[in-house]
Structure formats: C-alpha cells, structure tokens
Design a protein around this motif. Structure first.
Motif, PDB file in Angstrom:
ATOM      1  N   GLY A  89      -1.019  13.432  -3.043  1.00  9.45           N
ATOM      2  CA  GLY A  89      -1.547  14.030  -1.832  1.00  9.45           C
ATOM      3  C   GLY A  89      -3.053  14.210  -1.943  1.00  9.45           C
ATOM      4  N   SER A  90      -3.670  14.577  -0.812  1.00  9.34           N
ATOM      5  CA  SER A  90      -5.126  14.808  -0.751  1.00  9.34           C
ATOM      6  C   SER A  90      -5.904  13.623  -1.322  1.00  9.34           C
ATOM      7  N   ALA A  91      -5.488  12.443  -0.952  1.00 12.64           N
ATOM      8  CA  ALA A  91      -6.109  11.231  -1.491  1.00 12.64           C
ATOM      9  C   ALA A  91      -7.500  11.019  -0.911  1.00 12.64           C
ATOM     10  N   SER A  92      -8.369  10.456  -1.738  1.00 15.46           N
ATOM     11  CA  SER A  92      -9.706  10.064  -1.320  1.00 15.46           C
ATOM     12  C   SER A  92      -9.814   8.551  -1.474  1.00 15.46           C
ATOM     13  N   LEU A  93     -11.037   8.052  -1.511  1.00 19.25           N
ATOM     14  CA  LEU A  93     -11.248   6.606  -1.588  1.00 19.25           C
ATOM     15  C   LEU A  93     -10.577   6.002  -2.812  1.00 19.25           C
ATOM     16  N   GLY A  94     -10.662   6.679  -3.969  1.00 16.27           N
ATOM     17  CA  GLY A  94     -10.048   6.146  -5.180  1.00 16.27           C
ATOM     18  C   GLY A  94      -8.547   6.012  -5.046  1.00 16.27           C
ATOM     19  N   GLY A  95      -7.896   7.031  -4.484  1.00 15.84           N
ATOM     20  CA  GLY A  95      -6.453   6.971  -4.298  1.00 15.84           C
ATOM     21  C   GLY A  95      -6.048   5.903  -3.296  1.00 15.84           C
ATOM     22  N   MET A  96      -6.842   5.737  -2.265  1.00 17.34           N
ATOM     23  CA  MET A  96      -6.546   4.710  -1.267  1.00 17.34           C
ATOM     24  C   MET A  96      -6.648   3.313  -1.867  1.00 17.34           C
ATOM     25  N   LYS A  97      -7.653   3.098  -2.697  1.00 19.74           N
ATOM     26  CA  LYS A  97      -7.801   1.802  -3.361  1.00 19.74           C
ATOM     27  C   LYS A  97      -6.651   1.558  -4.329  1.00 19.74           C
ATOM     28  N   ALA A  98      -6.208   2.617  -5.027  1.00 16.99           N
ATOM     29  CA  ALA A  98      -5.088   2.482  -5.950  1.00 16.99           C
ATOM     30  C   ALA A  98      -3.812   2.117  -5.194  1.00 16.99           C
ATOM     31  N   LEU A  99      -3.653   2.676  -4.004  1.00 17.87           N
ATOM     32  CA  LEU A  99      -2.497   2.323  -3.176  1.00 17.87           C
ATOM     33  C   LEU A  99      -2.526   0.848  -2.803  1.00 17.87           C
ATOM     34  N   LYS A 100      -3.677   0.384  -2.364  1.00 14.36           N
ATOM     35  CA  LYS A 100      -3.782  -1.021  -1.971  1.00 14.36           C
ATOM     36  C   LYS A 100      -3.574  -1.959  -3.158  1.00 14.36           C
ATOM     37  N   ALA A 101      -4.010  -1.513  -4.356  1.00 16.68           N
ATOM     38  CA  ALA A 101      -3.857  -2.329  -5.558  1.00 16.68           C
ATOM     39  C   ALA A 101      -2.426  -2.315  -6.089  1.00 16.68           C
ATOM     40  N   GLY A 102      -1.603  -1.386  -5.600  1.00 17.69           N
ATOM     41  CA  GLY A 102      -0.212  -1.355  -6.006  1.00 17.69           C
ATOM     42  C   GLY A 102       0.129  -0.373  -7.109  1.00 17.69           C
ATOM     43  N   SER A 103      -0.853   0.384  -7.602  1.00 12.35           N
ATOM     44  CA  SER A 103      -0.555   1.345  -8.663  1.00 12.35           C
ATOM     45  C   SER A 103      -0.028   2.668  -8.105  1.00 12.35           C
ATOM     46  N   LEU A 104      -0.114   2.867  -6.801  1.00 12.58           N
ATOM     47  CA  LEU A 104       0.514   3.994  -6.121  1.00 12.58           C
ATOM     48  C   LEU A 104       1.447   3.455  -5.045  1.00 12.58           C
ATOM     49  N   ALA A 105       2.499   4.222  -4.775  1.00 14.33           N
ATOM     50  CA  ALA A 105       3.483   3.773  -3.791  1.00 14.33           C
ATOM     51  C   ALA A 105       3.208   4.338  -2.400  1.00 14.33           C
ATOM     52  N   ALA A 106       2.652   5.538  -2.337  1.00 16.29           N
ATOM     53  CA  ALA A 106       2.333   6.174  -1.057  1.00 16.29           C
ATOM     54  C   ALA A 106       1.338   7.297  -1.318  1.00 16.29           C
ATOM     55  N   VAL A 107       0.520   7.602  -0.319  1.00 14.49           N
ATOM     56  CA  VAL A 107      -0.409   8.731  -0.427  1.00 14.49           C
ATOM     57  C   VAL A 107      -0.500   9.416   0.926  1.00 14.49           C
ATOM     58  N   THR A 108      -0.816  10.698   0.868  1.00 14.67           N
ATOM     59  CA  THR A 108      -1.239  11.397   2.083  1.00 14.67           C
ATOM     60  C   THR A 108      -2.684  11.824   1.875  1.00 14.67           C
ATOM     61  N   ALA A 109      -3.384  11.984   2.972  1.00 16.50           N
ATOM     62  CA  ALA A 109      -4.784  12.405   2.903  1.00 16.50           C
ATOM     63  C   ALA A 109      -5.073  13.309   4.083  1.00 16.50           C
ATOM     64  N   GLN A 110      -6.001  14.231   3.893  1.00 10.74           N
ATOM     65  CA  GLN A 110      -6.470  15.053   5.002  1.00 10.74           C
ATOM     66  C   GLN A 110      -7.896  14.653   5.316  1.00 10.74           C
TER      67      GLN A 110
END
Length: 385
Positions: A295-316
C-alpha cells in the motif's frame, strides 16, 4: 476443517481509547494470536469484482474544496514547518515537494524536519518549529500522543497544527489551532484484500507486515480484516508487527513468520516504506511462490509492479495531499473554517499499470489518479491565480 475465525472489530475513523499504547515499538514480532482463519463453502462475494473495477479507474475530477480563502497575500514571507514521521517513506517526499510548491505559490516558505521515526527527533522538530515561531506546523503520520507535549506547547504559543495521515484522536478534537486530514488507509487495505480474494479465488493465506507506529495503521488493517472476513471467509490472515524505528529486524521477522506458516502465499507490506525489507524476508525464507503487494505506493512501487516483482499496489494521491495540507494550514493561520478533505486512492495491477506514465513528473502532477490541474483550482480559491 479450520478453526472458526477469531472475531475482529472494525475500527471507525476515530481512535479507541486505550491505555499503555506502544508507539514506535522497537520490538517486531510475528503475532500468531492475530491470525484469522475461517472455513466456509461460500464463494468470494460477487460485489468484489465490481468494487475492484471501480477502484482501478481514475477520477473524473479531483475533490478540491469550494470554500474560498481571503487574505492569503497577507501571509507572504512566513514559514510553515513540515514534519513527516520518517523520510524513509517515499510518499512523504512527494507530499513535501508539492506542499513546498503550494506554499511558494501562496508566498510562504517551507522548512522540512525529518522525524526519523523516533519520539526524540519528532519532539526536537516540533520544538524547533515552535522556537522559530512558525506560521503553522504540519505533521505527517505522527500520532498526537507521540508528540503531545510539543504539539500542546506549539498551540499554546499560538502556532496552528495540521495532523495529516492519521485517524483523528477524539481526545484532541479539531479546534482553532488544530485540524486533522485523514487519509484512505483503510480503503487501501480493503482493496488489497479484495484483490487477493479475487486472485486466490477465495482461499488465500496472507501475511501482512503491519506498522506498529501508533494506532492508525492497526485501524486501517482492521478495516481490511472486516472486509476480508465478509468476502473471503476461507482466507487466513496473520499480522507481523513492524516499525519504522527498527528496519533492521523486518527481514528476519518476516522470514520467521513465513517459516512458521509455509502455507502463506501472499505477503502484504502495509506501506511501501517497509517493502524492501519485507521482500528481503521473503528471499531469506527461500519462497519464490509468494505474491507480494503493498500500500501507499510511490514511483518505485509502481515500477516494481510493472516489472513483475509486485502483484498489486494501492496508492494515495500524495501530490494532491501536499496542496490539501497547505490549504488546511492557511485556513488555520487566517482563522477560517477548515473543510473536510478527501484524498483519492487507486488500485493498480498488471491490467492498468500500462495506462500510466511512470515518471516523477507524472507522480507530482497527480495524473495517476485523475486529471492534473487541481493546483490552479487551489490558487483560485486562495485568490492568487
């Protein structure tokens, strides 16, 4: 058959009165007593799919307040202090940048002081702001009880305080010198659990690394837990408490929790600031089959999602929040009523991450959540556009 699920209580957007609060605890433990299990033949709620679809869509427009604010120009040259609980959290960097831009547009300066996740540093920052006779103090994700003496002293000295990213504390209600800007922490947790419910077809074993920094993170998880109990009765949830004051223990506590329950298939880092050590714990446990969300993802978390190392994120919408926090501070300084604010949130998965620009400029514009341009709307409210 699994034993009946332990009953959990849904928290509202107020703090429950409690004695002996353990704030910023240095001890991180895998809490077996916090495990929820259930057994049912019920399928995941059909409403989950519709809710997820809505949560993944951008806004048609940002919820900018409508109440105009006069005499903003009279504040030119004054200084606002911004104190995040820790600058380890990328989200606060985004808020800092847009808060600084908003204050500058109104003719004010911003002084940033890192709370570093400790009561000593947080108290020092608030004391520094008070000694400097700041026009206002904005604290981010800091529970009132953690810095009560300093916040009381600041208000006594006539310095208004904005507390952002916290569930309002009924012991310290909004006043002429204090206001709260709650955020959708509970909503983010509900959406992550909804996604896990759908992805697992209603049979997930989840480990969540929950922040122990005050009561708000626990309230957010309680919101998610209540939703999980309703929509995924055959899911199991185990809470591992972590702290921003002791990152070094997060990998080992995560690994220990995974070794204790080899059936875990989903790991949830409540906030992105805990993501790296959480993933380190997954690696220590040699688990390559686990899906990680945050949760509370920023640019780094969003990039990790696109790269496949995360399955889902939420962001505010942390960029929008910088303008909201500034608006609240200006209204307190000028003695004007503070409106209720809504901070947007959004769920991102592989299905919609390709629709957003993963750049710092896009993050700071707020376009991940809806049409950019709300900054001009705030300026019009303040009579400076």
């Amino acid at each position: 058959m699994r034993p009946a699920r332990l009953t959990s209580r849904r928290h509202t957007r107020t703090w429950a009165a409690a004695a002996g609060i353990a704030l910023l605890a240095g001890v991180l433990t895998a809490c077996g007593d916090d495990a929820d299990t259930g057994s049912s033949d019920a399928a995941p709620s059909a409403a989950v799919g519709d809710e997820l679809a809505t949560a993944m869509k951008p806004l048609d427009a940002y919820p900018v307040p409508t109440q105009k604010l006069d005499k903003v120009n009279s504040l030119a040259g004054k200084t606002i202090f911004y104190i995040p609980i820790t600058k380890q959290a990328p989200q606060f960097t985004t808020t800092e940048k847009t808060l600084t831009a908003a204050a500058k547009a109104a003719g004010l300066r911003v002084q940033v002081c890192d709370g570093k996740g400790t009561p000593t540093d947080i108290g020092g920052c608030i004391g520094q702001a008070t000694d400097a006779k700041a026009a206002a103090i904005i604290v981010d994700a800091i529970p009132y009880k953690l810095a009560g003496n300093g916040l009381d002293a600041a208000q006594k000295a006539g310095i208004p305080v904005v507390i952002s990213n916290q569930v309002p504390d009924p012991a310290h209600p909004a006043s002429k010198t204090l206001t709260w800007v709650p955020v959708p922490g509970g909503e983010q947790q509900v959406r992550l659990f909804d996604w896990i419910t759908a992805d697992s077809k209603g049979r997930a074993d989840i480990l969540i690394n929950q922040s122990a920094d005050g009561l708000s993170p626990a309230a957010y998880v309680a919101d998610g837990r209540a939703s999980l109990k309703k929509n995924c009765p055959d899911c199991k949830l185990t809470v591992n408490k972590v702290s921003s004051s002791n990152f070094a223990l997060i990998p080992s506590s995560t690994s220990a929790a995974l070794l204790k329950d080899p059936a875990v298939t989903y790991v949830n880092s409540q906030f992105e600031q805990y993501l790296q050590p959480t993933q380190g714990g997954v690696q220590q446990a040699s688990r390559t089959d686990i899906k990680v969300v945050t949760g509370s993802a920023s640019l780094g978390g969003m990039k990790a999602l696109k790269a496949g190392s995360l399955a889902a994120v939420t962001a505010q919408a942390a960029a929008f929040q910088g303008w909201v926090d500034t608006d609240a501070a200006l209204r307190l300084i000028l003695g004007q009523p503070v409106p209720k604010y809504t901070i947007p949130t959004r769920l991102f998965t592989k299905d919609n991450i390709g629709d957003v620009q993963l750049t710092e400029q896009a993050e700071l514009s707020g376009e991940w959540f809806g049409p950019a341009g709300y900054s001009e709307n705030f300026k019009k409210l303040w009579g400076i556009a």
